[in-house]
Scaffold this active site. Structure first.
Site, PDB file in Angstrom:
ATOM      1  N   ARG A  69     -28.511  30.597   5.472  1.00 46.74           N
ATOM      2  CA  ARG A  69     -28.448  31.950   6.011  1.00 46.74           C
ATOM      3  C   ARG A  69     -29.822  32.317   6.566  1.00 46.74           C
ATOM      4  O   ARG A  69     -30.841  31.848   6.080  1.00 46.74           O
ATOM      5  CB  ARG A  69     -28.052  32.944   4.919  1.00 46.74           C
ATOM      6  CG  ARG A  69     -26.597  32.811   4.494  1.00 46.74           C
ATOM      7  CD  ARG A  69     -26.182  33.866   3.496  1.00 46.74           C
ATOM      8  NE  ARG A  69     -26.790  33.658   2.194  1.00 46.74           N
ATOM      9  CZ  ARG A  69     -27.848  34.278   1.726  1.00 46.74           C
ATOM     10  NH1 ARG A  69     -28.440  35.206   2.442  1.00 46.74           N
ATOM     11  NH2 ARG A  69     -28.314  34.007   0.533  1.00 46.74           N
ATOM     12  N   TYR A 197     -23.838  27.358  10.599  1.00 47.21           N
ATOM     13  CA  TYR A 197     -23.915  27.232   9.144  1.00 47.21           C
ATOM     14  C   TYR A 197     -22.991  28.251   8.457  1.00 47.21           C
ATOM     15  O   TYR A 197     -22.991  29.434   8.820  1.00 47.21           O
ATOM     16  CB  TYR A 197     -25.362  27.421   8.645  1.00 47.21           C
ATOM     17  CG  TYR A 197     -25.390  27.577   7.144  1.00 47.21           C
ATOM     18  CD1 TYR A 197     -25.200  26.457   6.323  1.00 47.21           C
ATOM     19  CD2 TYR A 197     -25.497  28.827   6.560  1.00 47.21           C
ATOM     20  CE1 TYR A 197     -25.136  26.607   4.945  1.00 47.21           C
ATOM     21  CE2 TYR A 197     -25.438  28.977   5.181  1.00 47.21           C
ATOM     22  CZ  TYR A 197     -25.258  27.863   4.383  1.00 47.21           C
ATOM     23  OH  TYR A 197     -25.181  28.011   3.021  1.00 47.21           O
ATOM     24  N   LYS A 206     -19.877  36.557   3.445  1.00 47.06           N
ATOM     25  CA  LYS A 206     -20.995  37.482   3.230  1.00 47.06           C
ATOM     26  C   LYS A 206     -20.922  38.669   4.193  1.00 47.06           C
ATOM     27  O   LYS A 206     -21.207  39.803   3.810  1.00 47.06           O
ATOM     28  CB  LYS A 206     -22.323  36.754   3.402  1.00 47.06           C
ATOM     29  CG  LYS A 206     -22.503  35.558   2.486  1.00 47.06           C
ATOM     30  CD  LYS A 206     -22.453  35.938   1.036  1.00 47.06           C
ATOM     31  CE  LYS A 206     -22.875  34.765   0.149  1.00 47.06           C
ATOM     32  NZ  LYS A 206     -22.755  35.111  -1.278  1.00 47.06           N
ATOM     33  N   HIS A 226     -21.526  41.222  -5.269  1.00 41.00           N
ATOM     34  CA  HIS A 226     -21.836  39.786  -5.221  1.00 41.00           C
ATOM     35  C   HIS A 226     -21.680  39.222  -6.633  1.00 41.00           C
ATOM     36  O   HIS A 226     -22.664  38.912  -7.297  1.00 41.00           O
ATOM     37  CB  HIS A 226     -23.281  39.638  -4.707  1.00 41.00           C
ATOM     38  CG  HIS A 226     -23.671  38.247  -4.356  1.00 41.00           C
ATOM     39  ND1 HIS A 226     -24.985  37.875  -4.185  1.00 41.00           N
ATOM     40  CD2 HIS A 226     -22.937  37.126  -4.113  1.00 41.00           C
ATOM     41  CE1 HIS A 226     -25.043  36.589  -3.864  1.00 41.00           C
ATOM     42  NE2 HIS A 226     -23.823  36.114  -3.821  1.00 41.00           N
ATOM     43  N   SER A 248     -28.534  34.042  -5.526  1.00 44.14           N
ATOM     44  CA  SER A 248     -28.027  32.758  -5.025  1.00 44.14           C
ATOM     45  C   SER A 248     -28.534  31.583  -5.863  1.00 44.14           C
ATOM     46  O   SER A 248     -29.705  31.555  -6.236  1.00 44.14           O
ATOM     47  CB  SER A 248     -28.478  32.538  -3.585  1.00 44.14           C
ATOM     48  OG  SER A 248     -27.967  33.556  -2.786  1.00 44.14           O
ATOM     49  N   ALA A 249     -27.620  30.648  -6.107  1.00 39.46           N
ATOM     50  CA  ALA A 249     -27.985  29.391  -6.766  1.00 39.46           C
ATOM     51  C   ALA A 249     -28.703  29.585  -8.095  1.00 39.46           C
ATOM     52  O   ALA A 249     -29.735  28.980  -8.364  1.00 39.46           O
ATOM     53  CB  ALA A 249     -28.809  28.520  -5.823  1.00 39.46           C
ATOM     54  N   CYS A 250     -28.161  30.467  -8.922  1.00 40.20           N
ATOM     55  CA  CYS A 250     -28.711  30.723 -10.267  1.00 40.20           C
ATOM     56  C   CYS A 250     -27.714  30.249 -11.318  1.00 40.20           C
ATOM     57  O   CYS A 250     -27.705  30.749 -12.440  1.00 40.20           O
ATOM     58  CB  CYS A 250     -28.949  32.213 -10.459  1.00 40.20           C
ATOM     59  SG  CYS A 250     -30.666  32.669 -10.611  1.00 40.20           S
ATOM     60  N   LYS A 252     -24.405  30.501 -10.863  1.00 41.42           N
ATOM     61  CA  LYS A 252     -23.273  31.420 -10.861  1.00 41.42           C
ATOM     62  C   LYS A 252     -21.936  30.672 -10.818  1.00 41.42           C
ATOM     63  O   LYS A 252     -21.008  30.996 -11.566  1.00 41.42           O
ATOM     64  CB  LYS A 252     -23.409  32.328  -9.644  1.00 41.42           C
ATOM     65  CG  LYS A 252     -22.558  33.560  -9.703  1.00 41.42           C
ATOM     66  CD  LYS A 252     -23.043  34.538  -8.643  1.00 41.42           C
ATOM     67  CE  LYS A 252     -21.914  35.074  -7.841  1.00 41.42           C
ATOM     68  NZ  LYS A 252     -22.336  35.607  -6.551  1.00 41.42           N
ATOM     69  N   ASN A 254     -21.423  27.675 -11.803  1.00 44.15           N
ATOM     70  CA  ASN A 254     -21.255  26.998 -13.097  1.00 44.15           C
ATOM     71  C   ASN A 254     -20.720  27.958 -14.155  1.00 44.15           C
ATOM     72  O   ASN A 254     -19.828  27.616 -14.938  1.00 44.15           O
ATOM     73  CB  ASN A 254     -22.582  26.411 -13.586  1.00 44.15           C
ATOM     74  CG  ASN A 254     -23.073  25.285 -12.693  1.00 44.15           C
ATOM     75  OD1 ASN A 254     -22.318  24.776 -11.855  1.00 44.15           O
ATOM     76  ND2 ASN A 254     -24.326  24.905 -12.837  1.00 44.15           N
ATOM     77  N   ASP A 277     -17.980  34.140  -6.478  1.00 45.86           N
ATOM     78  CA  ASP A 277     -19.044  34.699  -5.626  1.00 45.86           C
ATOM     79  C   ASP A 277     -18.915  36.196  -5.344  1.00 45.86           C
ATOM     80  O   ASP A 277     -19.910  36.893  -5.317  1.00 45.86           O
ATOM     81  CB  ASP A 277     -19.088  33.935  -4.302  1.00 45.86           C
ATOM     82  CG  ASP A 277     -20.378  34.162  -3.525  1.00 45.86           C
ATOM     83  OD1 ASP A 277     -21.438  34.237  -4.157  1.00 45.86           O
ATOM     84  OD2 ASP A 277     -20.325  34.261  -2.285  1.00 45.86           O
ATOM     85  N   ARG A 370     -23.223  21.840   1.054  1.00 48.35           N
ATOM     86  CA  ARG A 370     -22.126  22.642   0.484  1.00 48.35           C
ATOM     87  C   ARG A 370     -20.812  21.887   0.412  1.00 48.35           C
ATOM     88  O   ARG A 370     -20.593  20.925   1.156  1.00 48.35           O
ATOM     89  CB  ARG A 370     -21.905  23.876   1.366  1.00 48.35           C
ATOM     90  CG  ARG A 370     -23.097  24.807   1.455  1.00 48.35           C
ATOM     91  CD  ARG A 370     -23.141  25.725   0.269  1.00 48.35           C
ATOM     92  NE  ARG A 370     -24.318  26.574   0.257  1.00 48.35           N
ATOM     93  CZ  ARG A 370     -24.349  27.781  -0.315  1.00 48.35           C
ATOM     94  NH1 ARG A 370     -23.277  28.275  -0.882  1.00 48.35           N
ATOM     95  NH2 ARG A 370     -25.458  28.472  -0.341  1.00 48.35           N
ATOM     96  N   ASP A 496     -22.574  26.250 -23.330  1.00 53.84           N
ATOM     97  CA  ASP A 496     -23.078  27.001 -24.487  1.00 53.84           C
ATOM     98  C   ASP A 496     -23.299  28.473 -24.163  1.00 53.84           C
ATOM     99  O   ASP A 496     -23.467  29.291 -25.078  1.00 53.84           O
ATOM    100  CB  ASP A 496     -24.362  26.351 -25.018  1.00 53.84           C
ATOM    101  CG  ASP A 496     -24.056  25.049 -25.748  1.00 53.84           C
ATOM    102  OD1 ASP A 496     -23.152  25.065 -26.611  1.00 53.84           O
ATOM    103  OD2 ASP A 496     -24.689  24.028 -25.431  1.00 53.84           O
TER     104      ASP A 496
HETATM  105  C1  OXD Z   1     -25.235  32.807  -1.414  1.00 52.27           C
HETATM  106  C2  OXD Z   1     -24.005  32.035  -1.279  1.00 52.27           C
HETATM  107  O1  OXD Z   1     -26.222  32.506  -0.727  1.00 52.27           O
HETATM  108  O2  OXD Z   1     -23.075  32.306  -2.039  1.00 52.27           O
HETATM  109  O3  OXD Z   1     -25.253  33.736  -2.211  1.00 52.27           O
HETATM  110  O4  OXD Z   1     -23.949  31.166  -0.407  1.00 52.27           O
HETATM  111 MN    MN Z   2     -23.325  34.142  -3.062  1.00 47.55          MN
END
Ligand code: OXD
Ligand code: MN
Length: 586
Positions: A69, A197, A206, A226, A248-250, A252, A254, A277, A370, A496
């Site tokens: 993005r 992309y 988004k 979000h 993003s990518a934390c 989520k 998982n 998401d 992705r 866990d």
């Molecule tokens: C983000 C996504 O960037 O979900 O949050 O792609």
């Molecule tokens: Mn997202």
């Protein structure tokens, strides 16, 4: 299938501008999708993968300059600048339209314009909204077919109504200097150009489901967030739902697809993914908040996805999935990415399509590569995924990646304090957006790049919603990423995390204890079940501890953010911040 007058006249207008050779209406049929796949294969836009190992799966590579993005080139064009707020890029709508007209003019010459009618949310649900995306990319069409409900049923549902979100996308020349992702919230319109992309071009995600929808939600009294939505089923068979916002990518995705630890599975616990998401949330007749996932698939980050981190996501990608910017194993025509396993393919191409040597230090897959996978592929997809009424929320959790400040989990004192907690979210940046990686940035409710209006008004909307909810979900903050003194993650995370979710759900039912601290309610170390982990009570004490000095540094940085919002900052939040500082200093 016939488009209504309003849709037709807009399609005609956009076609006159972009000048495609052909216009094709996407009907949602398998025959048409098959034809498009075959065509994309012929042009090289998509590559068919090993159909025995990965049936229905394809690989696509974006232009190397177009892999994430582009927040710097994403605009919210409200008629008044102050309505977009200081955290969004803004340009006057007329000025932006003139600029874009020049770029779109003739951009589809020699190409086909595809008209995609799509629904965000189950077709016909009260939550749902309809969009029409015009695009010159087959890749976009095929992704939209996975990510949204498309075709004839949507056209029928729209009927004669002029109420749809307009989305115009053209790859144009993929010129990064002329790349724009633009939203006109007052006109229900999205214009995206010079990118291919996903996050920039799958306009239902988004652009619509967050930026435009957050604006609609504010005006119509609902919320577009979000957030993942996860159901936790206890041994009695009761399912409780949690919505969670993470930058993003934390982790989520998982968390959205978490598998309980063995001990819990044996006890009869199950978890269900409703969404990974985005959540659209409405007030139910019972005074609770109800949520749906408006999407139909997952657009997940591939690197790091593996049998251990997220077997459900991996399973979801084994059929009918489009992979973008991953490595290609030439020996068996399958895909690979960093963190999939410890055996990078010996004979392979990297994400750019160049011969790849795993020992070269170059990555095989782009860090933001992705998979686009149908939600129904996910082994733990919730039976309520298609429920038009959504699911009732027991808890909302906010999270982020904080090495030291935030404890593993704490509960907000009440809704307004919870809104403060969400507004103060912060995390380290990742590869999902272009820019520097590893810098701490404030990301209120994980909405900073996705709020379609002034962030101060957005906080105000949260406060106002709180006044209307008779039975509000409790609000929590989690931090799976707390480091110990040696710099290692102190909490095992992944499955866990259910141990923490259980404390959260028990709190919602008044069944768990807590200690009241200046920042909120923190569990007693013995209140989180550690049986079956190698986390000691000492470690638990440590990762639940709150350091007032660190917190005062943090509140100072929240104050900076709040200052930026000027007089749009709700007075309730200003008071929350003052009160928190006073409690920390006491
Ligand atoms: C983000 C996504 O960037 O979900 O949050 O792609
Ligand atoms: Mn997202």
């Amino acid at each position: 299938m016939e488009l209504n007058k309003a849709v037709k006249s807009w399609v005609d207008e956009m076609a006159a501008l972009c000048k495609p050779d052909n216009i094709v209406l996407i009907d949602g049929s398998k025959e048409q999708a098959d034809k498009l796949r075959a065509e994309a294969e012929k042009t090289g836009e998509m590559m068919k993968l090993n159909q025995e190992k990965l049936p229905g799966c394809y690989l696509h590579r974006t232009d190397p300059n177009d892999v994430a993005r582009v927040e710097g080139r994403t605009f919210i064009c409200t008629s008044k600048k102050e309505d977009a707020g200081p955290t969004n890029n803004w340009m006057a709508p007329d000025e932006m339209k003139a600029l874009l007209r020049g770029i779109y003019d003739g951009s589809m010459k020699g190409r086909t314009m595809y008209v995609i009618p799509y629904s965000m949310g189950a077709v016909g649900s009260e939550f749902s909204k309809i969009g029409i995306e015009l695009t010159d990319s087959i890749y976009v069409v095929l992704n939209m077919i996975i990510m949204t409900r498309v075709g004839e049923a949507v056209v029928k549902q729209l009927g004669d109504s002029p109420e749809f979100i307009k989305g115009l996308h053209s790859k144009a020349q993929l010129d990064p200097e002329k790349r724009y992702i633009v939203h006109f919230p007052e006109e229900n319109t999205i214009m995206s150009v010079n990118s291919g992309y996903g996050g920039n071009v799958l306009l239902g995600k988004k652009c619509f489901a967050l930026r435009i929808a957050s604006f609609l939600g504010k005006n119509e009294g609902w919320m577009a967030e979000h957030m993942l939505i996860l159901g936790v089923q206890n041994p009695k068979g009761e399912v409780k739902y949690i919505a969670g916002a993470f930058p993003s990518a934390c982790g989520k995705t998982n968390l959205a697809m978490l598998i309980p630890p063995k001990k819990y599975r044996d006890m009869g616990y199950k978890t269900w993914c409703v969404g990974d998401d985005i959540a659209w949330i409405r007030l139910g007749e019972d005074g609770r908040l109800w949520a749906v996932n408006p999407e139909f698939g997952f657009f997940g980050v591939a690197p790091g996805t593996n049998e251990k981190s997220n077997p459900n996501a991996l399973a979801a990608t084994r059929t009918n999935t489009i992979f973008t910017n991953v490595a290609l194993n030439l020996d068996d025509n399958t895909v690979w990415w960093e963190g999939l396993d410890k055996n990078p393919p010996k004979h392979s191409l990297d994400w750019k399509g160049n011969p790849w040597d795993p020992d070269s230090g170059v990555k095989g897959a782009h860090p933001n590569s992705r998979f686009t996978a149908p939600a129904v592929n996910c082994p733990c997809i919730s039976p309520e995924f298609e429920n038009p009424k959504g699911v009732p929320l027991s808890a909302i959790i906010f999270g982020g990646r904080r090495a030291k400040t935030a404890p593993l989990v704490y509960e907000a004192l009440d809704w307004e304090h919870g809104v403060y907690v969400g507004s103060a979210m912060a995390s380290e940046t990742t590869a999902a957006a272009t820019g520097q990686v590893g810098v701490v940035r404030r990301d209120p409710m994980a909405m900073l790049p996705f709020c379609g209006y002034h962030m101060g008004d957005y906080f105000g909307h949260w406060i106002e919603m709180g006044k209307k909810i008779k039975n509000p979900p409790k609000i929590f903050n989690v931090n799976w990423f707390r480091l110990d003194d040696e710099g290692h993650f102190a909490w095992p995370g992944f499955g866990d995390n259910l141990r923490v979710l259980n404390w959260i759900l028990d709190r919602c039912e008044g069944k768990a204890d807590a200690v009241k601290t200046p920042i909120g309610y923190v569990p007693k170390p013995e209140d989180i079940d550690l049986d079956g982990t190698n986390v000691t009570l000492e470690t638990m004490k440590d990762i639940l501890s709150v350091d007032p000095a660190l917190w005062l540094e943090d509140t100072a940085s929240v104050r900076e953010l709040y200052k930026k919002l000027g007089d749009k900052l709700p007075k309730e939040l200003a008071k929350q911040l003052d009160d928190l500082e006073a409690r920390l200093k006491a």
